[in-house]
Design a protein around this motif. Sequence first.
Motif, PDB file in Angstrom:
ATOM      1  N   PHE A   1       0.851  -1.179   0.000  1.00 41.58           N
ATOM      2  CA  PHE A   1       0.000   0.000   0.000  1.00 41.58           C
ATOM      3  C   PHE A   1       0.893   1.238   0.000  1.00 41.58           C
ATOM      4  O   PHE A   1       1.944   1.269   0.658  1.00 41.58           O
ATOM      5  CB  PHE A   1      -0.919   0.013   1.223  1.00 41.58           C
ATOM      6  CG  PHE A   1      -1.827  -1.181   1.313  1.00 41.58           C
ATOM      7  CD1 PHE A   1      -2.941  -1.271   0.508  1.00 41.58           C
ATOM      8  CD2 PHE A   1      -1.551  -2.217   2.193  1.00 41.58           C
ATOM      9  CE1 PHE A   1      -3.788  -2.367   0.589  1.00 41.58           C
ATOM     10  CE2 PHE A   1      -2.386  -3.318   2.280  1.00 41.58           C
ATOM     11  CZ  PHE A   1      -3.506  -3.395   1.471  1.00 41.58           C
ATOM     12  N   ASN A   2       0.453   2.263  -0.721  1.00 38.39           N
ATOM     13  CA  ASN A   2       1.279   3.460  -0.867  1.00 38.39           C
ATOM     14  C   ASN A   2       1.280   4.296   0.411  1.00 38.39           C
ATOM     15  O   ASN A   2       0.236   4.535   1.012  1.00 38.39           O
ATOM     16  CB  ASN A   2       0.756   4.317  -2.031  1.00 38.39           C
ATOM     17  CG  ASN A   2       0.883   3.591  -3.358  1.00 38.39           C
ATOM     18  OD1 ASN A   2       1.826   2.821  -3.563  1.00 38.39           O
ATOM     19  ND2 ASN A   2      -0.055   3.829  -4.259  1.00 38.39           N
ATOM     20  N   ASP A   3       2.468   4.713   0.784  1.00 38.82           N
ATOM     21  CA  ASP A   3       2.651   5.735   1.832  1.00 38.82           C
ATOM     22  C   ASP A   3       2.017   5.365   3.169  1.00 38.82           C
ATOM     23  O   ASP A   3       1.460   6.218   3.875  1.00 38.82           O
ATOM     24  CB  ASP A   3       2.081   7.083   1.363  1.00 38.82           C
ATOM     25  CG  ASP A   3       2.732   7.554   0.074  1.00 38.82           C
ATOM     26  OD1 ASP A   3       3.953   7.331  -0.067  1.00 38.82           O
ATOM     27  OD2 ASP A   3       2.031   8.115  -0.778  1.00 38.82           O
ATOM     28  N   ILE A   4       2.074   4.098   3.545  1.00 43.01           N
ATOM     29  CA  ILE A   4       1.615   3.693   4.875  1.00 43.01           C
ATOM     30  C   ILE A   4       2.690   4.089   5.885  1.00 43.01           C
ATOM     31  O   ILE A   4       3.810   3.583   5.843  1.00 43.01           O
ATOM     32  CB  ILE A   4       1.356   2.177   4.947  1.00 43.01           C
ATOM     33  CG1 ILE A   4       0.256   1.771   3.969  1.00 43.01           C
ATOM     34  CG2 ILE A   4       0.980   1.764   6.371  1.00 43.01           C
ATOM     35  CD1 ILE A   4      -1.099   2.294   4.314  1.00 43.01           C
ATOM     36  N   GLN A   5       2.358   5.010   6.774  1.00 45.09           N
ATOM     37  CA  GLN A   5       3.318   5.452   7.780  1.00 45.09           C
ATOM     38  C   GLN A   5       3.130   4.753   9.123  1.00 45.09           C
ATOM     39  O   GLN A   5       4.017   4.802   9.972  1.00 45.09           O
ATOM     40  CB  GLN A   5       3.201   6.970   7.978  1.00 45.09           C
ATOM     41  CG  GLN A   5       3.511   7.793   6.742  1.00 45.09           C
ATOM     42  CD  GLN A   5       3.440   9.280   7.025  1.00 45.09           C
ATOM     43  OE1 GLN A   5       3.840   9.746   8.095  1.00 45.09           O
ATOM     44  NE2 GLN A   5       2.921  10.041   6.074  1.00 45.09           N
ATOM     45  N   HIS A   6       1.953   4.136   9.328  1.00 45.22           N
ATOM     46  CA  HIS A   6       1.666   3.616  10.668  1.00 45.22           C
ATOM     47  C   HIS A   6       0.879   2.316  10.561  1.00 45.22           C
ATOM     48  O   HIS A   6      -0.101   2.213   9.822  1.00 45.22           O
ATOM     49  CB  HIS A   6       0.853   4.650  11.467  1.00 45.22           C
ATOM     50  CG  HIS A   6       0.786   4.365  12.926  1.00 45.22           C
ATOM     51  ND1 HIS A   6      -0.019   5.063  13.808  1.00 45.22           N
ATOM     52  CD2 HIS A   6       1.425   3.452  13.696  1.00 45.22           C
ATOM     53  CE1 HIS A   6       0.138   4.595  15.026  1.00 45.22           C
ATOM     54  NE2 HIS A   6       1.016   3.609  14.980  1.00 45.22           N
ATOM     55  N   VAL A   7       1.344   1.305  11.277  1.00 42.98           N
ATOM     56  CA  VAL A   7       0.640   0.037  11.407  1.00 42.98           C
ATOM     57  C   VAL A   7       0.385  -0.194  12.897  1.00 42.98           C
ATOM     58  O   VAL A   7       1.298  -0.083  13.717  1.00 42.98           O
ATOM     59  CB  VAL A   7       1.460  -1.135  10.827  1.00 42.98           C
ATOM     60  CG1 VAL A   7       0.831  -2.473  11.201  1.00 42.98           C
ATOM     61  CG2 VAL A   7       1.563  -1.019   9.313  1.00 42.98           C
TER      62      VAL A   7
END
Length: 623
Positions: A503-509
Amino acid sequence: MAEPAYKRRRTNQRSPSPPTYKLDDDNDDNVELYVPVAQRRQAKLAKLTSWGNSSEQTARQQQLEQEEREDEEREEERKREKARKERTLLMEAQEVHSKKAEEDSKKTEQEKAEEVDAEILAAIASRRKLASDLELAKGVSYADSLKTSWRPPRFIAARSEEQHQRLREKYHIIVDGEDPPPPIENFTDMKVPDVLVKFLKSKRITKPTPIQLQGIPTAFAGRDMIGIAFTGSGKTLAFCLPIIMFALEEETRLPYVRGEGPVGVILCPSRELATQTYENVLTWTAAMAKDGKYPQLNTLLCIGGIAMGEQSHVLNKGLHIVVATPGRLIDMLEKRRFTFDNCKYLCMDEADRMIDLGFEDDVRNIMSFFKRQRQTLLFSATMPRKIQDFAQQSLVKPVLVNVGRAGAANLDVLQVVEYVKQEAKMVYLLECLQKTPPPVIIFSENKNEVDDIQEYLLLKGVEAVAIHGSKTQEERQYAIKSFKSGAKDVMVASGVASKGLDFNDIQHVIIFSMPKEIEDYVHQIGRTGRSGKTGIATTFVNMNTPEQTLLDLKYLLMEAGQKVPPFLQSIDDPRAAQGGSLKGCPVCGGLGHGISNCPKLEDTQRRQMASHRGGDDRGGGGY
């Protein structure tokens, strides 16, 4: 005339006299009475004294001594035979057990644990090779790898092996195998077409990643390969580019017509991962065919949940590449919608998950449709030693390309582990969502919990979608498309979205519930920090989290140089008290336990028992 009535008459018969038995039958010569040895000696001595001649006496004396020795030997044999008959199997088992107990008492706890691990490994190592049933039955094996037309540039081939090794060390690449191809630092020297190189640059892919640097030349050379690299390292391009080039070569030589093909197949464990790979292949093949210099390749997506009639336009032409999940692919092959008569390339993405999650027999079934030798590539971020050994037995002169430890976490991800009580998780979830701007992925192991989290976020005004194995294919596709497009800010997912999805530009999981298997944790946090970017992974743990899982997490944080919270530091490893070095589990790669208490092995055994009972515990991604 009436017949005379039949009259029964009692006949007087004398009953035979009872037999008589003579207990003392002196006339029976066949009975040999037992005479003690001492009496026999006295009788023989009496005979000896009656002999007169001294010479005869000496001879008789020697004969008597010989007979005495024979008598003694027979007596000893009789005693041994009697003792042997009285000895029972229970007594022998008790003696063996006592000997084993005595030997075990001399061993340390570490040695005992290592022996138990070795026995379990030996039991699970006796698996059939990853080959078709026909090849196994006929004993077909291949000695050499497939030959291709690709050769490295002369200036690279002229380098010494020491120079190649220095380049591998520069990028932390570990290579194992016979005569591996050289690493190449740019796409142009790999002989990738200029039009594709320009397209990759437009997508900010200017140079190969470490797995591509060594993996693409290995695949171009026709070698079987096991590729291991952390999540987000570019493995998809490493195995898609070779199949695209092979298909272009075949199409240029002689165009494919209806009923021919495919050249190669890419297997994925889930529908979502197969769809993502298919879209990438379409993008790259369309870029190459854009200026008309290269022919258009036909790619088929073969997964459950979609009507194959929608892709009839692809099946009506020559077929070059198939991206599929195992169940639907077997169905299409059995119906002969296409064949593998000319297929010579097989790639398995997330190969360890494919083998472990019950697809091993399906993969072997798929291999039975190949009519000749194939090139096999296995890729994953987490491929423990057990799967590596199993795969190396199944491939032809394989090359192992490893970037970092198999199962290690991505160093571009900041891992934050927080202790949150079960009843406070929902409230704290809203606070965690404030750490970074959207998009954000939330993982939970429980499908019902996934739906509960989505409903809670919607009530709080957060645009959220949910995805798990019980959703229909349309619901799953909608969730992924709306999340990728930015229409939704948060995706709540089960493990189905953790394997390979980009996924594009996922900064936080956010990991709402910590999975039991540390491999799943590595895949989940790997949805961020991809392609050289950084990201944050926040994990909730509490008393419901098994201590063994927390120990695995502790060692993983230590290995990655992350901050270990105090409550994790306080957990002691029971193996440390036994002495010796602490080794990781060869089944799942976890650093906090051994094979004897591996949760992945327990889950595999549970799945096998369920399959024997006729159940299907593989989830919804296989067909």
